[in-house]
Design a protein around this motif. Structure first.
Motif, PDB file in Angstrom:
ATOM      1  N   GLY A  43       0.795  -1.216   0.000  1.00  0.00           N
ATOM      2  CA  GLY A  43       0.000   0.000   0.000  1.00  0.00           C
ATOM      3  C   GLY A  43       0.831   1.271   0.000  1.00  0.00           C
ATOM      4  N   VAL A  44       2.079   1.203   0.479  1.00  0.00           N
ATOM      5  CA  VAL A  44       2.891   2.419   0.535  1.00  0.00           C
ATOM      6  C   VAL A  44       3.522   2.739  -0.814  1.00  0.00           C
ATOM      7  N   ARG A  45       3.475   1.799  -1.765  1.00  0.00           N
ATOM      8  CA  ARG A  45       4.114   2.064  -3.065  1.00  0.00           C
ATOM      9  C   ARG A  45       3.526   3.277  -3.741  1.00  0.00           C
ATOM     10  N   ASP A  46       2.233   3.519  -3.550  1.00  0.00           N
ATOM     11  CA  ASP A  46       1.574   4.643  -4.207  1.00  0.00           C
ATOM     12  C   ASP A  46       2.042   6.000  -3.678  1.00  0.00           C
ATOM     13  N   LEU A  47       2.770   6.011  -2.572  1.00  0.00           N
ATOM     14  CA  LEU A  47       3.279   7.278  -2.038  1.00  0.00           C
ATOM     15  C   LEU A  47       4.545   7.727  -2.751  1.00  0.00           C
ATOM     16  N   PHE A  48       5.135   6.853  -3.550  1.00  0.00           N
ATOM     17  CA  PHE A  48       6.435   7.131  -4.143  1.00  0.00           C
ATOM     18  C   PHE A  48       6.322   7.296  -5.651  1.00  0.00           C
ATOM     19  N   PRO A  49       7.266   8.048  -6.256  1.00  0.00           N
ATOM     20  CA  PRO A  49       7.242   8.212  -7.712  1.00  0.00           C
ATOM     21  C   PRO A  49       7.604   6.918  -8.421  1.00  0.00           C
ATOM     22  N   GLN A  50       7.264   6.866  -9.701  1.00  0.00           N
ATOM     23  CA  GLN A  50       7.577   5.682 -10.495  1.00  0.00           C
ATOM     24  C   GLN A  50       9.080   5.465 -10.594  1.00  0.00           C
ATOM     25  N   ASP A  51       9.818   6.529 -10.839  1.00  0.00           N
ATOM     26  CA  ASP A  51      11.273   6.461 -10.906  1.00  0.00           C
ATOM     27  C   ASP A  51      11.826   6.653  -9.502  1.00  0.00           C
ATOM     28  N   MET A  52      12.474   5.634  -8.957  1.00  0.00           N
ATOM     29  CA  MET A  52      12.902   5.652  -7.563  1.00  0.00           C
ATOM     30  C   MET A  52      14.341   6.138  -7.370  1.00  0.00           C
ATOM     31  N   ASP A  53      15.056   6.491  -8.424  1.00  0.00           N
ATOM     32  CA  ASP A  53      16.463   6.858  -8.271  1.00  0.00           C
ATOM     33  C   ASP A  53      16.642   8.050  -7.332  1.00  0.00           C
ATOM     34  N   VAL A  54      15.837   9.093  -7.542  1.00  0.00           N
ATOM     35  CA  VAL A  54      15.952  10.284  -6.700  1.00  0.00           C
ATOM     36  C   VAL A  54      15.542   9.962  -5.275  1.00  0.00           C
ATOM     37  N   GLN A  55      14.505   9.135  -5.120  1.00  0.00           N
ATOM     38  CA  GLN A  55      14.029   8.796  -3.783  1.00  0.00           C
ATOM     39  C   GLN A  55      15.075   8.017  -3.000  1.00  0.00           C
ATOM     40  N   ARG A  56      15.795   7.102  -3.654  1.00  0.00           N
ATOM     41  CA  ARG A  56      16.869   6.377  -2.968  1.00  0.00           C
ATOM     42  C   ARG A  56      17.939   7.346  -2.496  1.00  0.00           C
ATOM     43  N   ASP A  57      18.237   8.329  -3.309  1.00  0.00           N
ATOM     44  CA  ASP A  57      19.216   9.343  -2.920  1.00  0.00           C
ATOM     45  C   ASP A  57      18.748  10.106  -1.683  1.00  0.00           C
ATOM     46  N   ARG A  58      17.462  10.455  -1.653  1.00  0.00           N
ATOM     47  CA  ARG A  58      16.916  11.177  -0.503  1.00  0.00           C
ATOM     48  C   ARG A  58      17.036  10.349   0.776  1.00  0.00           C
ATOM     49  N   LEU A  59      16.766   9.042   0.680  1.00  0.00           N
ATOM     50  CA  LEU A  59      16.885   8.177   1.853  1.00  0.00           C
ATOM     51  C   LEU A  59      18.303   8.215   2.406  1.00  0.00           C
ATOM     52  N   LEU A  60      19.287   8.079   1.525  1.00  0.00           N
ATOM     53  CA  LEU A  60      20.671   8.041   1.981  1.00  0.00           C
ATOM     54  C   LEU A  60      21.085   9.377   2.588  1.00  0.00           C
ATOM     55  N   ARG A  61      20.673  10.461   1.951  1.00  0.00           N
ATOM     56  CA  ARG A  61      21.024  11.791   2.465  1.00  0.00           C
ATOM     57  C   ARG A  61      20.384  12.020   3.836  1.00  0.00           C
ATOM     58  N   ALA A  62      19.129  11.597   3.993  1.00  0.00           N
ATOM     59  CA  ALA A  62      18.463  11.769   5.276  1.00  0.00           C
ATOM     60  C   ALA A  62      19.142  10.939   6.359  1.00  0.00           C
ATOM     61  N   LEU A  63      19.500   9.694   6.050  1.00  0.00           N
ATOM     62  CA  LEU A  63      20.192   8.851   7.020  1.00  0.00           C
ATOM     63  C   LEU A  63      21.512   9.469   7.441  1.00  0.00           C
ATOM     64  N   LEU A  64      22.257   9.965   6.469  1.00  0.00           N
ATOM     65  CA  LEU A  64      23.551  10.561   6.771  1.00  0.00           C
ATOM     66  C   LEU A  64      23.408  11.773   7.687  1.00  0.00           C
ATOM     67  N   ARG A  65      22.393  12.587   7.422  1.00  0.00           N
ATOM     68  CA  ARG A  65      22.263  13.777   8.266  1.00  0.00           C
ATOM     69  C   ARG A  65      21.740  13.430   9.653  1.00  0.00           C
ATOM     70  N   ILE A  66      20.836  12.465   9.738  1.00  0.00           N
ATOM     71  CA  ILE A  66      20.362  12.045  11.061  1.00  0.00           C
ATOM     72  C   ILE A  66      21.530  11.537  11.892  1.00  0.00           C
ATOM     73  N   VAL A  67      22.371  10.717  11.284  1.00  0.00           N
ATOM     74  CA  VAL A  67      23.534  10.193  12.009  1.00  0.00           C
ATOM     75  C   VAL A  67      24.488  11.316  12.374  1.00  0.00           C
ATOM     76  N   ASP A  68      24.626  12.303  11.503  1.00  0.00           N
ATOM     77  CA  ASP A  68      25.493  13.435  11.802  1.00  0.00           C
ATOM     78  C   ASP A  68      24.983  14.239  12.997  1.00  0.00           C
ATOM     79  N   LEU A  69      23.681  14.143  13.287  1.00  0.00           N
ATOM     80  CA  LEU A  69      23.076  14.959  14.338  1.00  0.00           C
ATOM     81  C   LEU A  69      22.699  14.163  15.587  1.00  0.00           C
ATOM     82  N   VAL A  70      23.059  12.889  15.649  1.00  0.00           N
ATOM     83  CA  VAL A  70      22.560  12.075  16.763  1.00  0.00           C
ATOM     84  C   VAL A  70      23.066  12.555  18.118  1.00  0.00           C
ATOM     85  N   ASP A  71      24.187  13.270  18.142  1.00  0.00           N
ATOM     86  CA  ASP A  71      24.689  13.746  19.427  1.00  0.00           C
ATOM     87  C   ASP A  71      24.184  15.148  19.758  1.00  0.00           C
TER      88      ASP A  71
END
Length: 475
Positions: free
Chosen positions: A120-148
């Motif tokens: 059911g969550v597939r409909d929340l995402f665009p057909q082309d997932m390349d940009v979305q995968r990039d967003r996931l990685l960038r968000a993870l990196l920044r969250i980890v950068d801010l955990v302290d």
């Protein structure tokens, strides 16, 4: 503000070691004397909005010869979990360092199992997932950068939560994402995924997801997730550029200088950022200047396919490049390409003030050729009406008398600017070069305003930039 279609291919997050040290120092008192108690045991921490169960918090009865520690008082419904301990922060960072070389495969696997388990969550995402995968990685990196830094992490995740409303994200989606994310991390970490690592990541995700949920719930009470905007004007300006005017009902609440995320009917669930080229109007219309970017599906549709009567959707306004952030100093506006749009809106706001501004305003417009200086004549006419405004062009790839040169060089030669304040908008390279030129001219870093150079919601500063923080945001 340049369209984010130009920026979506970037996949790195700038790390600021000095800023991290300052954040650790600022958050040390908030963490108190946490010593990572409970690490090494199988502590049960749930995902999403669930909280640890009181009876099973430490994974069963205490070991013989030990006493169960008293349970902490329940936290308020709108309070975030306790921040990570220093030891947990180190575990999260060290494990991500091991995972980064596998980042691309990790993102593919994560979305694959997410869509299989929760179709059911597939409909929340665009057909082309390349940009979305990039967003996931960038968000993870920044969250980890801010955990302290609990304060900065909460601000970043709150911004993410508000932004995710336009995608249709619901509270229950966070638990599904957390489940699949942690399983993905465990798979790619291999033997390095110890009980301590699992616990630290569970806690980190719990903190991040709850901050997003709280912010989204608060935002729901304040404003819509999206505004429908009908195209009421469409005009080609040449050089793959179009002027598009839209009207919203209710009125769209923004300030001059801000930018807007836009979704078109031709590329559903794909959002791109554009800046209104006007200050707020009485008729609630907004005008955008959109240039077709090579390979940009959204910009191509807006420039060549959109017609009067078509409906697009706008996300909430974002950005802090506002006149309210400026002092009473003279102003320097630097615009490259469609970066003229927010600058024009800011100058319109100045012109609409009841009394003439007491400060001088200097506008520099950069382009490669004279034909690409769109809107320049309009700004010249505005300067003829307002004595406080001066306008100058900088053309880098064509010999035009009086306008030859790269924009940063022309601005630097027109100084000194040590007592002025600057607003810079355009392609990332132009912003970076102009900022460095202004710094060399003696302008203080906290007086140079510009929007994030990457995906705005992921790369925006988390607090106003002051002179003492220059190193954190140096380009």
């Amino acid at each position: 503000m340049i369209s984010s279609e130009v920026l979506s291919g970037e996949c790195s997050v700038k790390r600021h070691p000095s800023g991290r040290r300052e954040r650790r120092a600022r958050s040390a008192q908030q963490r108190g004397s946490q010593n990572g108690a409970g690490q090494g045991a199988e502590r049960r921490v749930t995902l999403g909005t669930d909280h640890p169960h009181a009876e099973g918090r430490h994974g069963g009865p205490p070991a013989p010869g030990t006493e169960r520690q008293p349970e902490p008082p329940p936290r308020a419904a709108n309070a975030l979990p306790e921040p990570l301990s220093p030891a947990e922060c180190d575990v999260v960072r060290s494990s991500l360092a091991l995972l980064e070389p596998q980042a691309a495969d990790l993102a593919v696997y994560f979305y694959a199992i997410l869509f299989v388990r929760y179709p059911g969550v597939r409909d929340l995402f665009p057909q082309d997932m390349d940009v979305q995968r990039d967003r996931l990685l960038r968000a993870l990196l920044r969250i980890v950068d801010l955990v302290d830094s609990p304060e900065h992490l909460a601000r970043f995740c709150s911004r993410l939560g508000r932004d995710h409303r336009k995608f249709g994200t619901l509270t229950e989606h966070y638990a599904a994402v957390g489940e699949c994310l942690l399983q993905t991390l465990a798979r790619y970490a291999g033997p390095a995924w110890t009980p301590e690592t699992a616990q630290a990541w569970q806690r980190a995700y719990q903190i991040a997801s709850e901050a997003m949920i709280l912010a989204a719930n608060d935002d729901t009470r304040l404003r819509p997730a999206v505004w429908e905007a009908r195209v009421v004007g469409h005009r080609h300006l040449g050089n793959a550029l179009a002027e598009i005017t839209v009207a919203t009902n209710p009125a769209y609440p923004y300030q001059a200088g801000q930018y807007v995320s836009m979704e078109t009917p031709w590329r559903p669930r794909v959002w791109r950022h554009y800046s209104p080229a006007n200050a707020p109007r009485a008729d609630s219309t907004l005008t955008f200047h959109v240039r077709h970017v090579s390979g940009g599906h959204v910009s191509h549709a807006l420039v060549y396919r959109a017609r009067v009567g078509d409906v697009v959707r706008l996300g909430p306004p974002e950005g802090d490049m506002l006149l309210s952030a400026a002092s009473a100093q003279d102003l320097v506006f630097a615009a490259g390409g469609t970066g003229l749009a927010p600058v024009r809106a800011l100058i319109e706001q100045l012109a609409a003030e009841q009394r003439p501004p007491e400060r001088r305003v200097h506008l520099f417009v950069g382009a490669r050729t004279g034909n690409e200086l769109y809107g320049f004549n309009d700004m010249l006419r505005m300067a003829q009406r307002h004595h406080w405004l001066s306008v100058r062009a900088a053309v880098s790839h064509e010999d035009i008398p009086g306008a030859q040169g790269f924009l940063p060089e022309v601005i630097a030669a027109s100084g000194p600017w040590e007592h002025a304040e600057a607003f810079v908008s355009g392609p990332p390279g132009m912003i970076a070069a102009t900022r460095q030129a202004l710094l060399r001219c003696g302008m203080a870093a906290f007086r140079i305003h510009h929007d994030p150079l990457g995906v705005p919601v992921l790369d925006a500063p988390l607090e106003p930039v002051h002179q003492a923080q220059e190193e954190d945001y140096r380009i």
